[in-house]
Each structure stands twice: as structure tokens, then as C-alpha cells.
Design a protein around this motif. Structure first.
Motif, short mmCIF file in Angstrom:
data_model
loop_
_atom_site.label_atom_id
_atom_site.label_comp_id
_atom_site.label_asym_id
_atom_site.label_seq_id
_atom_site.Cartn_x
_atom_site.Cartn_y
_atom_site.Cartn_z
N ALA A 71 53.50 42.50 27.79
CA ALA A 71 53.78 41.45 28.78
C ALA A 71 52.95 41.65 30.04
CB ALA A 71 55.28 41.44 29.10
N VAL A 72 52.99 42.88 30.57
CA VAL A 72 52.24 43.16 31.80
C VAL A 72 50.75 42.87 31.59
CG1 VAL A 72 51.50 44.99 33.37
CG2 VAL A 72 53.88 44.85 32.66
N THR A 73 50.22 43.34 30.46
CA THR A 73 48.79 43.20 30.22
C THR A 73 48.37 41.74 30.13
OG1 THR A 73 48.88 45.27 29.00
CG2 THR A 73 46.92 43.94 28.72
N VAL A 74 49.12 40.95 29.35
CA VAL A 74 48.73 39.55 29.17
C VAL A 74 48.89 38.77 30.48
CG1 VAL A 74 49.33 37.40 28.01
CG2 VAL A 74 49.18 39.52 26.70
N VAL A 75 49.98 39.02 31.19
CA VAL A 75 50.22 38.29 32.44
C VAL A 75 49.12 38.56 33.46
CG1 VAL A 75 51.73 38.28 34.48
CG2 VAL A 75 52.70 38.02 32.20
N ILE A 76 48.57 39.76 33.45
CA ILE A 76 47.52 40.06 34.42
C ILE A 76 46.12 39.70 33.89
CG2 ILE A 76 46.33 41.97 35.56
CD1 ILE A 76 49.11 43.15 36.02
N ALA A 77 45.91 39.97 32.62
CA ALA A 77 44.55 39.82 32.10
C ALA A 77 44.16 38.37 31.83
CB ALA A 77 44.39 40.65 30.82
N ALA A 78 45.08 37.55 31.32
CA ALA A 78 44.69 36.18 30.96
C ALA A 78 44.26 35.36 32.18
CB ALA A 78 45.84 35.50 30.21
N PRO A 79 45.03 35.32 33.27
CA PRO A 79 44.55 34.57 34.43
C PRO A 79 43.25 35.13 34.99
CG PRO A 79 46.83 35.28 34.75
CD PRO A 79 46.36 35.90 33.49
N ALA A 80 43.13 36.47 34.95
CA ALA A 80 41.91 37.08 35.49
C ALA A 80 40.70 36.65 34.66
CB ALA A 80 42.04 38.60 35.49
N GLY A 81 40.86 36.60 33.34
CA GLY A 81 39.77 36.15 32.48
C GLY A 81 39.40 34.71 32.80
N TYR A 82 40.42 33.88 33.05
CA TYR A 82 40.20 32.47 33.42
C TYR A 82 39.42 32.39 34.73
CZ TYR A 82 41.64 27.67 34.69
OH TYR A 82 41.68 26.35 35.05
N ALA A 83 39.83 33.21 35.72
CA ALA A 83 39.14 33.19 37.02
C ALA A 83 37.69 33.61 36.85
CB ALA A 83 39.85 34.13 37.99
N LEU A 84 37.45 34.61 36.02
CA LEU A 84 36.09 35.14 35.88
C LEU A 84 35.21 34.23 35.04
CD1 LEU A 84 36.94 38.90 35.32
CD2 LEU A 84 35.41 38.03 37.09
N ALA A 85 35.74 33.76 33.92
CA ALA A 85 34.89 33.07 32.97
C ALA A 85 34.82 31.57 33.22
CB ALA A 85 35.38 33.32 31.55
N VAL A 86 35.93 30.95 33.58
CA VAL A 86 35.94 29.49 33.72
C VAL A 86 35.76 29.06 35.17
CG1 VAL A 86 37.25 27.38 33.28
CG2 VAL A 86 37.40 29.29 31.69
N LEU A 87 36.48 29.72 36.07
CA LEU A 87 36.39 29.33 37.49
C LEU A 87 35.24 30.04 38.20
CD1 LEU A 87 40.21 29.34 38.32
CD2 LEU A 87 38.79 27.39 37.73
N LYS A 88 34.53 30.89 37.49
CA LYS A 88 33.37 31.61 38.04
C LYS A 88 33.67 32.26 39.38
CE LYS A 88 30.96 29.23 34.92
NZ LYS A 88 31.13 29.67 33.55
N LEU A 89 34.63 33.15 39.38
CA LEU A 89 35.01 33.88 40.59
C LEU A 89 33.78 34.51 41.24
CD1 LEU A 89 37.51 35.15 42.19
CD2 LEU A 89 37.11 37.15 40.77
N ARG A 90 33.67 34.34 42.57
CA ARG A 90 32.56 34.99 43.28
C ARG A 90 32.77 36.50 43.23
NH1 ARG A 90 32.30 31.36 48.61
NH2 ARG A 90 32.37 29.43 47.44
N GLY A 91 31.71 37.22 43.07
CA GLY A 91 31.84 38.67 42.94
C GLY A 91 32.36 39.08 41.58
N GLY A 92 32.28 38.17 40.62
CA GLY A 92 32.76 38.46 39.27
C GLY A 92 32.04 39.62 38.62
N ARG A 93 30.74 39.70 38.86
CA ARG A 93 29.96 40.79 38.27
C ARG A 93 30.46 42.14 38.76
NH1 ARG A 93 24.57 39.84 35.85
NH2 ARG A 93 23.96 41.95 36.29
N THR A 94 30.77 42.20 40.05
CA THR A 94 31.27 43.45 40.62
C THR A 94 32.60 43.82 39.98
OG1 THR A 94 30.35 42.63 42.68
CG2 THR A 94 31.66 44.63 42.80
N LEU A 95 33.44 42.81 39.80
CA LEU A 95 34.76 43.06 39.21
C LEU A 95 34.61 43.54 37.77
CD1 LEU A 95 37.73 42.98 39.79
CD2 LEU A 95 37.80 40.60 39.07
#
Lengths: 329, 271
Positions: free
Chosen positions: B77-101
Motif C-alpha cells: 500500500a505504502v509503495t503504490v500510494v507513493i510511487a504511482a503519483p510520482a511516476g505520473y508527475a515524472l513521466a506525464v506531467l514532466k516534473l521540472r528537475g525530474g532527471r535529478t529525482l
């Protein structure tokens, strides 16, 4: 589609986050686009926020505590009361001067290099073998994953019992062939070899799966052309398979190295690093200092752990550079 | 073709049998009567199988199995709740500083667990979180979260931009796009991430042996370890516990082999 072209430009090497963005095409619709971009930016931050908070609290903070442990003199009393004396790099000096350091360093090198050498060689041989799709090959390949999926405590204790001096199956077989009993886990001469054998067994599946996936990326036409030119199986392996597999091999070996460097469970469960320091690696040593004895010694343990991080990071950067070069290629 | 491949199949079976011998041996020992364990030549086959090992294991280790189950599911539960939105931010919303993250996540995966364990121990001592299920769930999740984010990011980056665009044109906001389009499409990634998060938490020994050494909440890995320490005579019971502890891995391998293979190669092999 501006987004995709931007993303592509963002992936160019060393073109940082603030680097030149192609703003010109969007000139006409600038205000709306900017508002849209800023909304998306904040949405992105919002979706990444749990991860950022998580990394800060559950990664950065424990690591910070670990550095703090290593530069103080934490006795058990000071640990509970939280008033340790500052020690600077004293603990590091103690660790480096300790008689166990040389042994642990050499053991770590032997353990890692021998383990990944055999894991890779066996994994590659099996990957090539399974690459020829024969009947049942898929099922058998899946079964090969079992050792990798088992909890380490399960495989380690099974190996410990198999290598037991008096009642183990391994010695029983050796004696059946006229050999003499080997005290695998209790003799300083064989303890390291014993844990390496178990560790090789554990790592073969990982190597097999990755190298097998790598083999499947080599176009069949290359092999067909080589066959038409009369290349033997051996030539095909050395001239085609191995060179074309190089990027995958490099990643596999480096990942193997980084994972093996960290191994504690297998060694601890089988020998606890002993007898004496015979199978002590840096990671096991760190664990032993902190949790292995009745008397926890966190400061030196943290110092050893930090040295281990430095070693892992050096190889980690090599890995990242290689991966980047490979992606750009 | 078929006729010529038979020798290879036979050879493959031999290799597999050799590789899986320790697993067989674990099962064999778990069925051996206590009296036969100390013989100088072990029995190769469980000729008189006994379930006394399993009876002992189940009577003593049932609470540990339950603890491990709770910890494993919590970790998923913890892993999916944290990882799925983060993946969305990085891959779809193109979070600035994504490469660093992304880079930080790769570095995070290189940190030895023993180092993390010491850090967590030092923190948990003060907060009184030692020997708690929550403490162990959080610590175990650090193994899976970086992997989860990287896996989600890789997959979500491959979602066609048109799909996301279409959702926006239909008036869906970023949240709605995430829950109604991106998450359902990423179902397989969620399965792979969950599977590994569960297995890693279930198998974890280092965090278990440092953060919940005593108390009522002892996970199964530690149950086996303490078993070895306490009664070295009853190896059939130890091996029976080991067999039971291996069941999740075995079940998942049979049910979800595709996702296992996907997870192993993720990050190492790019398609």
C-alpha cells in the motif's frame, strides 16, 4: 506536440533543467500557454510531493543520522540519553586501523568478484542454452527463478544444513566418493568458499533472466547471415553474441557488484562472518558491530557503513555513465 | 525441429533439477522424522514422510506468518500510494528537475540496507517505534519505493500522449486524468510493483532483525532465525517453516510469472 519535442530536448546530454528551451514556436499563444504550463508544473509538484516528503523523511534523515552516528562516540548510555561526545573522524581511523579491516576488505573483494564472476558465466551459459527455444524451455526458465524469489533466510538456512559437517548432504556425497569430511562452515579455510557457493546459486537466476532478455534483442538475421557465411557455433558466440551483448553484460555485472557488496543476510545466517573473521565482509562487519553482539557499537558500525556507501557510489556512477552512454547511442 | 530439440529438453531438465536441488532438499528434510535427521547418511527421499515438522512449525509460527502478511500488504500500500503519483508527475506531467529525482532514486537503491537499518534504529529508539508493525512497514518500503517509481515512470512515459490529451479535451483535470486514464492503463505496472513490494517485505531479514527483534510482532524471517538459534536439533521443523515461508514466492511465481520477469529486467534492459 510541443511537449514531446521539449522532452526530447531536455534529454540531450548536459542540457540542465534551466537549459535553453525552444520558446519561439509558442510565441503567439504565450499567455495562455504560460498559465497552462504553470498549472501543470504545480500539479506535477503536487503528485511528486508524497515521494519528495518520503525521500526526505525516510531516506535523507536516516542517512543523516547514520553520518551523525559515525562522527560521535555513541555508547549505549549516550545512545539512549542522546548526549554523545563528538569524535570527528576518530571512529573512521579506528575502523581503518582495526585488525579486521584488512581481512574484511579482502573478503569483500573476493566474495563480490568471485560471486559475480561465476554468476555471470553460469547465467550466460544458461541464457544461451535457453535461447534456443526447445520444448519446455519457458517452464524450465521460470523454475530457475525460484532461488531468486525465496526469502534469503530460507535459502541460507537450507544451504547451512546441506553444508553441515556431520549430517549435511554435501559431505555425505563427498564421502560416498571417497573424500574426507569438510567442515564447510566451521573451518576458517572453507567458510568464505561456502558462503560464496550459496551466493552464486542465489545470483544465477537474476543473471540468466537479464542476459536472456538481452539475447532476445539481438536480431535473428545477424545469426542467419553468420550461418550463411559458415560461422561455427563457437564463432557465433565469440564474434556475435558476446560483443552485441556487451551493454547488457556491463549493466548486469555492475548491478551484481552493487547488490553483492551489500549482502549481509546470507553470510550472517550461514557463518555470522566467522569463524573469527574468516568470512567477514564489510557489510557483515558493520552489521556485527551494530546488532550482532550483545554490546551494540553503533559509531564504528556507522563508519564502516559509510565507507561501504562510498564504494557503492563510485561503482554506481560508473553504472550511470555507462547507461547514459548506452541510451544516447 | 521437434525431434531434434528433445536432447536439449532432457539437458534442460537436468540443469533445472540440479539448480533446484536445495529446494528439494528443504522439502525432503521438512518431511524427515526427527530420529533420522542425525544419521550420517541422510535419506535421499522422504520414505516415511512425517508431518511433525509442519505441526511444530504451524503451532509456533502462525502469529509470525500473520505479522509478515500484514507487513507485506502494508508495504504494498505504502509503495503504490507513493510511487504511482510520482511516476505520473515524472513521466506525464514532466516534473521540472525530474532527471535529478531519477538520479537520486538510482543512488537510493545503492545504499546498503544495513546502513538504513542503523539510521532507522537510531530514529526509532527515540520515537518508540521499535517492535511496531508500522515501523517495519515503513522501513521495508524503502526497498521497494525507488524501484516502484522507476518502474512506473518507465511505463507511463510510454503511454501515448494522445490518450492523455483526449482526456484533457473531455474536460478531465490532472487528478481525473490520473485516476481514470493513467492508473487503469498502468495496471500491469501496479501488479509488478505490488508483487515485488510484497515479496521484498516478506523476505526482509535485515530490517526485521534490527527493528523488531523482540516483542509480539516478529515476522516469519525472524521466526525462522530464532528457531535456528533455539533448537538446532529440530531441523525438520525449521525446514517446514522455511517451506511455509516460501509459499508466497511459489504462488506468485505460478500465478504471475510474467510480472516477475518484467520486474527482474526492469531498469537493466531497455526495450
Amino acid at each position: 506536440m510541443t511537449t514531446t519535442s521539449r522532452e526530447a530536448s531536455g534529454h540531450a546530454p548536459e542540457c540542465g533543467a534551466a537549459g535553453g528551451r525552444p520558446a519561439a514556436p509558442a510565441w503567439g499563444r504565450r499567455p495562455r500557454r504560460r498559465a497552462h504550463d504553470s498549472a501543470r508544473h504545480w500539479a506535477a509538484v503536487g503528485f511528486a510531493a508524497p515521494l519528495l516528503a518520503y525521500l526526505a523523511v525516510f531516506y535523507a534523515y536516516p542517512l543523516w543520522r547514520n553520518i551523525e552516528l559515525s562522527v560521535h562516540d555513541y555508547t549505549v548510555r549516550a545512545f539512549v540519553q542522546g548526549d554523545p561526545a563528538f569524535a570527528g573522524f576518530e571512529k573512521y581511523a579506528e575502523v581503518l586501523a582495526s585488525g579486521s579491516f584488512g581481512t574484511a576488505l579482502v573478503n569483500t573483494a573476493v566474495f563480490t568478484l568471485v560471486s559475480i564472476g561465476f554468476q555471470y558465466a553460469i547465467g550466460l551459459a544458461l541464457a544461451v542454452f535457453f535461447h534456443a527455444n526447445f520444448r519446455l524451455s519457458g517452464v524450465l526458465r521460470a523454475l530457475f527463478l525460484v532461488p531468486w524469489l525465496l526469502p534469503l533466510i530460507v535459502s541460507s538456512s537450507t544451504w547451512a544444513w546441506m553444508l553441515n559437517s556431520d549430517h549435511g548432504i554435501v559431505n555425505s556425497v563427498i564421502e560416498a566418493f571417497g573424500g574426507t569430511q569438510i567442515n564447510w562452515l566451521t573451518s576458517p579455510d572453507t567458510a568464505l568458499a561456502a558462503v560464496i557457493i550459496a551466493n552464486i546459486w542465489l545470483g544465477v537466476p537474476f543473471n540468466l533472466v537479464i542476459l536472456h532478455a538481452g539475447l532476445q534483442q539481438i536480431p535473428a538475421e545477424v545469426y542467419e547471415a553468420a550461418s550463411l557465411d559458415g560461422a561455427s557455433a563457437r564463432q557465433r558466440f565469440w564474434r556475435i553474441t558476446l560483443p552485441l551483448l556487451r551493454p547488457v553484460s556491463a549493466i548486469t555485472l555492475l548491478l551484481g557488484f552493487i547488490y553483492t557488496l551489500k549482502v549481509v543476510d546470507v553470510v550472517w545466517i550461514m557463518t555470522t562472518g566467522g569463524p573469527g573473521d574468516a568470512s567477514l565482509t564489510l557489510a557483515v562487519w558493520s552489521y556485527r558491530e551494530a546488532f550482532g553482539t550483545g554490546q551494540p557499537d553503533f559509531s564504528p558500525a556507522a563508519a564502516i557503513g559509510n565507507l561501504l556507501i562510498v564504494i557503492a557510489l563510485v561503482f554506481g556512477f560508473v553504472h550511470l555513465r555507462m547507461q547514459r552512454r548506452w541510451e544516447d547511442a | 525441429m521437434t525431434d531434434r530439440s528433445w536432447p536439449k529438453t532432457v539437458l534442460g531438465i537436468v540443469f533445472t533439477a540440479f539448480m533446484l536441488f536445495p529446494v528439494y532438499w528443504m522439502v525432503n528434510v521438512s518431511l524427515t522424522p526427527t530420529g533420522d535427521l542425525r544419521r550420517s547418511t541422510p535419506n535421499w527421499f522422504p520414505s516415511e514422510p512425517t508431518f511433525e515438522g509442519y505441526a511444530a512449525a504451524l503451532s509456533q509460527q502462525l502469529p509470525s506468518l500473520a505479522t509478515s502478511l500484514v507487513v507485506g500488504l502494508g508495504c504494498v500500500a505504502v509503495t503504490v500510494v507513493i510511487a504511482a503519483p510520482a511516476g505520473y508527475a515524472l513521466a506525464v506531467l514532466k516534473l521540472r528537475g525530474g532527471r535529478t529525482l531519477n538520479f537520486l532514486l538510482l543512488v537510493a537503491q545503492m545504499i546498503p540496507a544495513v546502513v538504513m537499518a542503523m539510521g532507522f534504529y537510531a530514529i526509532y529508539v527515540r520515537l518508540g517505534l521499535l517492535n511496531t508493525v508500522w515501523g517495519l512497514i515503513v522501513a521495508d518500503s524503502t526497498i521497494a519505493v525507488p524501484f516502484g517509481v522507476l518502474l512506473y515512470t518507465t511505463f507511463m512515459a510510454g503511454i501515448p500522449a494522445d490518450l492523455v490529451h483526449a482526456a484533457r479535451i473531455d474536460g478531465a483535470g490532472t487528478w481525473r486524468t490520473f485516476t481514470a486514464v493513467v492508473l487503469p492503463v498502468s495496471r500491469n505496472s501496479t501488479l509488478t510493483v505490488s508483487l515485488f513490494a510484497f515479496l521484498w517485505a516478506w523476505s526482509d531479514f535485515i530490517f526485521a532483525s534490527t527493528l523488531s527483534r523482540s516483542g509480539e510482532f516478529v515476522p516469519i524471517t525472524l521466526g525462522i532465525y530464532q528457531y535456528i538459534g533455539n533448537n538446532t536439533t529440530q531441523w525438520n521443523a525449521i525446514m517446514a517453516t522455511a517451506v511455509v515461508a516460501s509459499l508466497p514466492a511459489a504462488i506468485l511465481l505460478v500465478v504471475a510469472q510474467r510480472y516477475v520477469a518484467a520486474g527482474v529486467t526492469a531498469g537493466a534492459v531497455k526495450d
